[in-house]
Design an enzyme around this catalytic site. Structure first.
Site, mmCIF file in Angstrom:
data_model
loop_
_atom_site.group_PDB
_atom_site.id
_atom_site.type_symbol
_atom_site.label_atom_id
_atom_site.label_comp_id
_atom_site.label_asym_id
_atom_site.label_seq_id
_atom_site.Cartn_x
_atom_site.Cartn_y
_atom_site.Cartn_z
ATOM 1 N N SER A 131 0.835 -1.208 0.000
ATOM 2 C CA SER A 131 0.000 0.000 0.000
ATOM 3 C C SER A 131 0.863 1.248 0.000
ATOM 4 C CB SER A 131 -0.915 0.037 1.216
ATOM 5 O OG SER A 131 -1.659 1.253 1.200
ATOM 6 N N LYS A 185 -4.080 -7.015 3.693
ATOM 7 C CA LYS A 185 -4.174 -5.882 2.755
ATOM 8 C C LYS A 185 -5.628 -5.627 2.344
ATOM 9 C CE LYS A 185 -2.942 -2.607 -0.161
ATOM 10 N NZ LYS A 185 -3.624 -2.634 -1.372
ATOM 11 N N ASN A 189 -7.712 -2.175 2.920
ATOM 12 C CA ASN A 189 -8.479 -1.433 1.911
ATOM 13 C C ASN A 189 -9.924 -1.207 2.350
ATOM 14 O OD1 ASN A 189 -6.098 -1.726 0.522
ATOM 15 N ND2 ASN A 189 -7.064 -2.243 -1.420
ATOM 16 N N GLU A 192 -9.784 1.597 4.569
ATOM 17 C CA GLU A 192 -9.564 2.795 3.737
ATOM 18 C C GLU A 192 -10.903 3.293 3.154
ATOM 19 O OE1 GLU A 192 -6.291 2.199 0.901
ATOM 20 O OE2 GLU A 192 -7.580 3.092 -0.633
#
Ligand code: 2AM
Length: 472
Positions: A131, A185, A189, A192
């Site tokens: 990232s 990951k 996200n 995010e």
């Protein structure tokens, strides 16, 4: 000819920048791309950016032969079929002991399938979340490698130097076995998505209810970035509000941007996984729904003619509103991260990955899109208690949530009364209000289930399963 220490296949934006970063940190690297023009572009950049030790290849066998053994090949090609195609083309040139690291956003079972197939050929395989976007890849990303520990040990010296560096070390760590690197990951996200939704709701309330101009929004976000909300996303948001239109129309660029959001899939996977593992993730789900609804632009325009525009209240105290919104944003963020961390923990238990939540929070402190001061607090919460049931019961977050509750509820009330949606704020509050409640109305749901389906229920006062004759 001297050999390169590492190879990288796939020279789109992320691949090219990561390759240059690796070369700059002093590791001679060989690069390859299916189509040769990107090889030329990468080689030209390596020269321009300081004669970096990077060699380009247009023949895959030459590329593989240029690598020291055991060969370390990082792959940054499109997830799914292209990764399978690239592995298939690489494998005939590799030997026992060599290994491949996929740095893309891959669906974790794909990584586990490939790792099993390659293990039978003696080739190691890791899935590594990366990232930080273009800038992070070039200057220091946050990296989440998962797979065989031996492979990590062989990559550790390189990855530790290439990663973003924070006060307590490089933003990379061995995540765990199997597809855990991709998984972490994926949740990153999802978090995010949640952060971006919450920030957009703060913007909507301040603009629509508070009547703030773009200049004022720029100032508010700049101030927030100097406090406990300090983060990459708040920082870039402040900059967005300052950007003038670049097509000569006057005004600010943000006001010309179409209100439809795209996505690539990791947010959707996060919600599917949360449902699979029975983990409540309403803030991240609200952000996904927000993107789905944003896509219905024409329908929304048609519906707005039926219902009219939101009606902002008069006499709003701007200063109070700004302060309240910052607290609502922060409190919602605590709930969102609590959901994400609990999803990671549930996956860790379910797959026997033995993941370290404190270490995962630490490597998100720098390099990645969700980097924030806040992550240091999360790390400390897990340092204090590695088995913390939820961030919501960490004493210092609990004190803040108690302190923010009034502001949080005021903002949601104002938004609801105005007619603007704050699904991230309100679903976070609902999450909080359910989690903190000793008794929920689930007793009635159990009664209904037993009524129509004899599903039985437990009692608060006696052990055992009961079923009632609900009608005489
Ligand atoms: P290309 O430049 O030759 O298209 C991101 O798209 C990266 O994935 C690029 O390096 C791209 O190579 C690569 N890629 C996309 N589809 C691919 C495929 N089917 N096989 C191999 N590489 C592919």
């Amino acid at each position: 000819m001297s050999q390169s220490q590492v190879g990288l296949v796939g020279l789109a934006v992320m691949g090219q920048n990561l390759a240059l970063n690796i070369a700059e940190k002093g590791f001679p690297i060989s690069v390859y791309n299916r189509t040769g023009d990107k090889v030329d572009a990468c080689v030209a950049r390596a020269k321009e950016e300081g004669n970096l030790p990077l060699t380009g290849y247009k023949d895959l066998n030459d590329f593989v032969q240029s690598l020291e053994r055991p060969r370390r090949v990082i792959m940054l090609v499109k997830a799914g079929g292209p990764v399978d195609a690239t592995i298939e083309s690489l494998v005939p040139h590799l030997e026992v002991g060599d290994f491949i690291i996929d740095g893309g956003n891959e669906w974790y079972p794909n990584t586990e399938r490939r790792a099993a197939a390659l293990a039978s050929k003696g080739i190691g395989y890791m899935g590594m979340g990366v990232s930080g976007g273009e800038e992070g890849a070039r200057n220091g990303p946050s990296m989440m490698p998962g797979g065989p520990r031996e492979t990590w040990e062989l990559m550790k010296p390189i990855l530790s130097k290439v990663a973003a560096q924070v006060d307590d070390g490089p933003c990379v760590t061995y995540i765990g076995p199997g597809g855990s690197g991709n998984y972490v990951k994926m949740v990153h996200n999802g978090i995010e998505y949640g952060d971006m939704q919450l920030i957009s709701e703060a913007y909507d309330v301040l603009k629509t209810v508070g009547g703030l101009t773009n200049e004022e929004l720029h100032q508010v976000f700049t101030d927030w970035n100097n406090g406990s909300l300090n983060s990459f996303l708040i920082e870039i948001t402040a900059k967005v509000f300052a950007k003038r239109d670049d097509q000569g129309k006057g005004g600010h660029l943000v006001d010309y941007i179409l209100d439809q959001t795209g996505m690539k899939g990791t947010g959707r996977w996060t919600i599917i996984e949360a449902a699979e593992l029975s983990i409540a993730a309403p803030t991240m789900a609200a952000s996904l729904d927000g993107r789905f609804l944003s896509a219905l632009k024409q329908e929304r325009v048609a519906a707005s003619a039926l219902y009219g525009d939101p009606t902002p209240p008069s006499g709003v105290d701007k200063k109070q509103l700004i302060d309240d919104v910052s607290k609502a944003l922060y409190a919602s963020k605590i709930c969102s991260y609590a959901q994400g961390m609990n999803l990671i923990r549930a996956a860790s238990i379910s797959h026997d990955w033995n993941l370290n939540l404190g270490e995962i929070s630490r490597i998100w402190k720098g390099g990645c899109i969700i980097r924030a001061i806040f992550l240091d607090r999360i790390k400390k919460a897990y340092d204090l208690d590695a088995n913390l049931a939820s961030l919501l019961v960490n004493p210092s977050f609990a004190a803040e949530l108690n302190e923010s509750q009034g502001a949080w509820r005021r903002v949601i009330n104002l938004a609801v009364n105005t007619g603007i949606a704050v699904p991230g704020f309100s679903s976070s509050l609902a999450y909080f209000d359910q989690y903190r409640r000793a008794r929920l109305p689930a007793n009635l749901v159990q009664a209904q289930r037993d009524f129509f389906g004899r599903h039985t229920f437990e009692r608060t006062d006696m052990a055992g399963a009961y079923s009632a004759m609900w009608e005489e």
